[in-house]
Structures are given as structure tokens and as C-alpha cells.
Design a protein around this motif. Structure first.
Motif, short mmCIF file in Angstrom:
data_model
loop_
_atom_site.label_atom_id
_atom_site.label_comp_id
_atom_site.label_asym_id
_atom_site.label_seq_id
_atom_site.Cartn_x
_atom_site.Cartn_y
_atom_site.Cartn_z
N ASP A 286 1.05 -1.54 -0.13
CA ASP A 286 0.10 0.19 -0.08
C ASP A 286 0.83 1.00 -0.08
O ASP A 286 0.38 2.62 0.32
N LYS A 470 -8.59 4.80 -3.49
CA LYS A 470 -7.46 3.71 -2.35
C LYS A 470 -8.91 2.03 -2.37
O LYS A 470 -8.17 1.73 -2.43
N ASN A 474 -8.32 -1.72 -3.45
CA ASN A 474 -8.43 -3.17 -2.08
C ASN A 474 -9.48 -3.82 -3.58
O ASN A 474 -10.39 -4.93 -3.12
#
Length: 474
Positions: A286, A470, A474
Motif C-alpha cells: 500500500d 484506495k 482494495n
């Protein structure tokens, strides 16, 4: 492992304290110096400092990085001493050659630099300060390598304090000219050398190991172009200002740049921590998202800081002599350039992850050439504003090149368009603030510049952009 991390943290805090302390001392002395010196005299002092800066670059010649490598490359204590002595001999030899040149051509150089041949003695004092500072700098470097952090911090701050106190003493009680400041400097560095006499006697030997010195110079020479480029970008403005205008304009510019560099009080801590922090995240999944947030966040804080500087500068400059008041209008833009000098390290993670650091050299080499061209073109037309513009544009070109090269090597999900638009909007707001301050308009109109900037930040929807990325990740 924990002990090493603890040492790193403690040393970083001490060095951060040293950096802040030295900058605060310099800032405190600025209104004192300007109260005794008129802009032309202060400009001459600043010009002399730029000359000394150039000579320091020549004296060091990349041997600082080379010594750091070879010092830790061997466990042999005698060999380490030989490395240090070889570097010391090389540097002092360069100083000696420069001193001979100054002694032979002192009056001609004084006329060239200051338009006054009678000031040649200041060059002699400057070369004496450079010689003593060369000894001090290398001794403190070795102490830093040996982790005597407290000694390094103590002697660095002591030197600055002595220069401040003695310079003020000479200005107030002996001679209220730049001579007094130079006398304060030469006595101060002499005192520090005396206090460091034991390591000085150990390392100051006019002898060197030819083989070791060859290794050092072979390592150091490729680093010189990048360092030269940085020097040109930072110092060319002053040289061309003096040639195309006068020492008075140099004095005004020097005053503005001193205030502008105060932004490093906020960035130096992040700068010291960024490299190990970013490298520790290199292989984490990440990390690109986190870097994106930091890119935007740091840029946002930096631009707000620049706008704040533009807003408060007229009030801050009231502490200076009225002759320097006009310098306030240049501080915010110069602060923006100082911020860019820090921000390029933030947005270049890909370059350092892939060890392609030659890209940095290319970027600033190109920027140095552009900086010279712009100075030659813009200063005759716009005086100090031309110099400021050249400084800003050259950095914008360098940082843009670095950003795209870094993105190719390690992609961080940010929009260059949004970042550049945010930065350029902040510059437009700064110019609007300066215009309002310089005109007969009420200062309350500055609020509209702030409102315009805030609207752009809100319309950019940086937060929404990051959240979407983000979620996609995911």
C-alpha cells in the motif's frame, strides 16, 4: 538493533536542534547587521559570502562524500587517519593556491567584486576564515563519523554564537562596517580551532598517501557536476544582479533570501527523516497510496505556508532598517523556491528506490543552464524580480523533470495536473497579495486571495481522488 535505532533517533534530534539553532542565530543577527549596514554594504558582504561559497565548493570538490565512503569501508584505524589527512592536505592546498592568487591580484579582484580596490584586505580575511573553517569542518566531520554527536552540535553552535557576539561587538564598539563582521568571523573561527587543537594537530599534516588520495578523487570527481549545478542555481542570481544592477540590489535580494530560507526550520526535520522512512516502505503493497497522500499533504501545507509568509512579511520587516523594507515583496516567492528544493526529495522516491540518482544531476544541470540564460535575459529588464523569476522557473523545470522520471520508475497515484495547478494557484495568490500590499488597496482585500486559493483546493477534490484510488486498490 533497538540500541542502533535509539542512537539514530537521538542523533537526529540533536542535529535537528543544531540546524534550528544555527538558523535562529543567523535570523536574530539579520536585523542587527542591517541596522549598521546600508543595502550596498550588506550587498557587498553577501557577495563576499557567495565568493567564499564558491571557494568552499572548490576546496571540498566532492571529497566529503568520498571520505564518508572510504572511512567506513575499512576497519583499519591508521588507514582511516591517512584518508582524513589526505583529504585535509588536498583541501588546504587548494586554499593555499587561492590565497596566493588573492595576494597577487587582491586589488584587481577587489575592484572586480566590490567596484572598490581598497577593500582587498577583506579578501585576505575571507581566505583566512576559509582556511580555518576548512580545518574545523573536516574535524567535525570525523567526529560525526565517530558518533561524537554532542561535540559536533556543541562546536557548531559555539562557532555561530561567537561569530554573532563578536561581530556585534565590533559593529557596536569598533567599526560599524562590514569590516567589523569579518573581524568577528576570523577571531571566532580561530578560537574554535584552538579549542579543537588536539584533533587539529592529529589531522593537519601537509603529507598525503598518493594512492588513497587518488581513490578519493576518483570517487569524488563524478559528484562535482551535480554540486556545481546546485551552486550555480543558488548563486548565479547574485552574481548577475551585481553585474547588471548594483550592490544595493544585491543587499535587498540577500535580505529577502535570508528570510525565505527560514522555511527550512519547518522542512529540515522532515528532510532528515524522509529518506530512511521512504526506503522502509519500498516493498510494501500500500506504499504508493501512502506516498500519494504525503505528496498532496506536504504540497498543501507548503503552499499554505507560502501564502502565510506573503501575508505577514510587511509586518515582520518592520524590525529592519527602512532601507530594506522593499525586500519583503520577494520573500514569499523565494520561500516557494526553497520549498521546491525540499519537495523534490519527496517526489523522487522512484529515483532513489531504483538507484538512478544520476537523474538528479541531469535535472539540476539542465536547470543551472536555464537559470543562467534567464538571469542574463530577465535581470536587465526586471532587476530583482527578474532574478527571482529565473530562480523559480529553473527549479520548476528541474522538479517537473524529476517527477516524471520518478513516476516511470515507481508510480505513485497522483495527478501532476492537480499538483501543478495547486502550486501555480498559490503563486498567483501570492502575487495578488504583494500587489495589494504595494498598492493603495486596503489590506482586507488579501482575504480574497486566500478565498480564491481555498476554492481551488476544494474544487480539486484531492481527498475524493485518493479515496477512489484506495477503493480501487482494495
Amino acid at each position: 538493533m533497538f540500541a542502533q535505532i535509539k542512537r539514530l533517533g537521538a542523533d537526529s534530534l540533536l542535529y535537528a536542534f543544531m540546524n534550528v539553532g544555527t538558523k535562529l542565530i543567523a535570523f536574530i543577527m539579520l536585523p542587527i547587521y542591517t541596522s549598521y549596514l546600508d543595502p550596498a554594504q550588506y550587498g557587498a558582504l553577501g557577495y563576499l559570502d557567495r565568493i567564499t561559497s564558491m571557494l568552499t565548493f572548490v576546496v571540498i570538490f566532492g571529497t566529503d562524500s568520498a571520505l564518508a565512503f572510504y572511512y567506513f569501508d575499512t576497519e583499519d584505524k591508521k588507514k582511516r587517519i591517512d584518508y582524513v589527512r589526505s583529504v585535509m592536505t588536498f583541501r588546504l592546498t587548494v586554499v593555499l593556491i587561492t590565497a596566493v592568487v588573492f595576494l597577487i591580484g587582491g586589488q584587481w579582484l577587489s575592484s572586480l567584486f566590490f567596484d572598490e580596490p581598497k577593500l582587498y584586505y577583506l579578501l585576505y580575511i575571507a581566505i583566512g576564515v576559509l582556511a580555518l573553517d576548512t580545518v574545523i569542518a573536516l574535524i567535525l566531520t570525523v567526529l560525526r563519523y565517530e558518533f561524537f554527536t554532542k561535540k559536533v552540535v556543541f562546536f557548531t553552535i559555539l562557532k555561530m554564537l561567537l561569530i554573532a557576539i563578536l561581530s556585534y561587538g565590533f559593529l557596536a564598539f569598533v567599526t560599524p562596517t562590514m569590516d567589523g563582521i569579518m573581524y568577528g568571523r576570523i577571531i571566532s573561527v580561530s578560537i574554535v580551532v584552538i579549542l579543537l587543537i588536539k584533533p587539529a594537530l592529529k589531522y593537519v599534516r601537509f603529507t598525503f598517501n598518493k594512492k588513497l588520495l587518488k581513490e578519493i578523487l576518483k570517487y569524488a570527481t563524478p559528484l562535482v557536476p551535480a554540486s556545481l549545478a546546485f551552486w550555480v542555481i543558488v548563486n548565479a542570481n547574485v552574481i548577475f544582479l551585481k553585474e547588471f544592477t548594483s550592490l544595493r540590489e544585491v543587499g535587498i535580494y540577500e535580505t529577502a533570501i535570508k528570510f525565505a530560507t527560514l522555511i527550512t526550520l519547518l522542512t529540515s526535520g522532515v528532510q532528515m527523516a524522509w529518506r530512511p522512512f521512504s526506503m522502509s516502505l519500498k516493498d510494501k503493497k500500500d506504499s504508493p497510496i501512502l506516498f500519494a497522500k504525503l505528496y498532496y499533504g506536504i504540497l498543501l501545507v507548503g503552499t499554505i505556508g507560502v501564502l502565510f509568509i506573503a501575508t505577514v512579511m510587511p509586518w515582520i520587516f518592520q524590525i529592519l532598517n527602512d532601507n530594506y523594507y522593499e525586500a519583503y515583496q520577494y520573500v514569499a516567492i523565494l520561500s516557494a523556491v526553497t520549498f521546491l528544493n525540499f519537495f523534490y526529495m519527496i517526489i523522487s522516491v522512484g529515483i532513489f528506490f531504483s538507484k538512478q540518482t544520476k537523474i538528479i544531476s541531469y535535472a539540476f544541470g539542465m536547470a543551472a543552464v536555464i537559470n543562467i540564460i534567464l538571469n542574463v535575459v530577465l535581470i536587465p529588464l526586471f532587476s530583482i524580480w527578474g532574478s527571482v523569476a529565473a530562480y523559480l522557473i529553473s527549479y520548476l523545470i528541474a522538479i517537473t523533470y524529476i517527477f516524471f522520471k520518478s513516476q516511470k520508475l515507481y508510480r505513485v497515484p497522483v495527478s501532476f495536473g492537480k499538483m501543478s495547478f495547486l502550486f501555480l494557484t498559490s503563486l498567483a495568490a501570492v502575487m495578488a497579495i504583494v500587489y495589494i500590499q504595494e498598492s493603495s488597496l486596503s489590506d482586507w482585500n488579501i482575504a480574497f486571495a486566500w478565498i480564491g486559493y481555498v476554492i481551488v483546493v476544494l474544487l480539486s477534490r484531492i481527498d475524493k481522488d485518493l479515496l477512489r484510488k484506495k477503493s480501487a486498490a482494495n
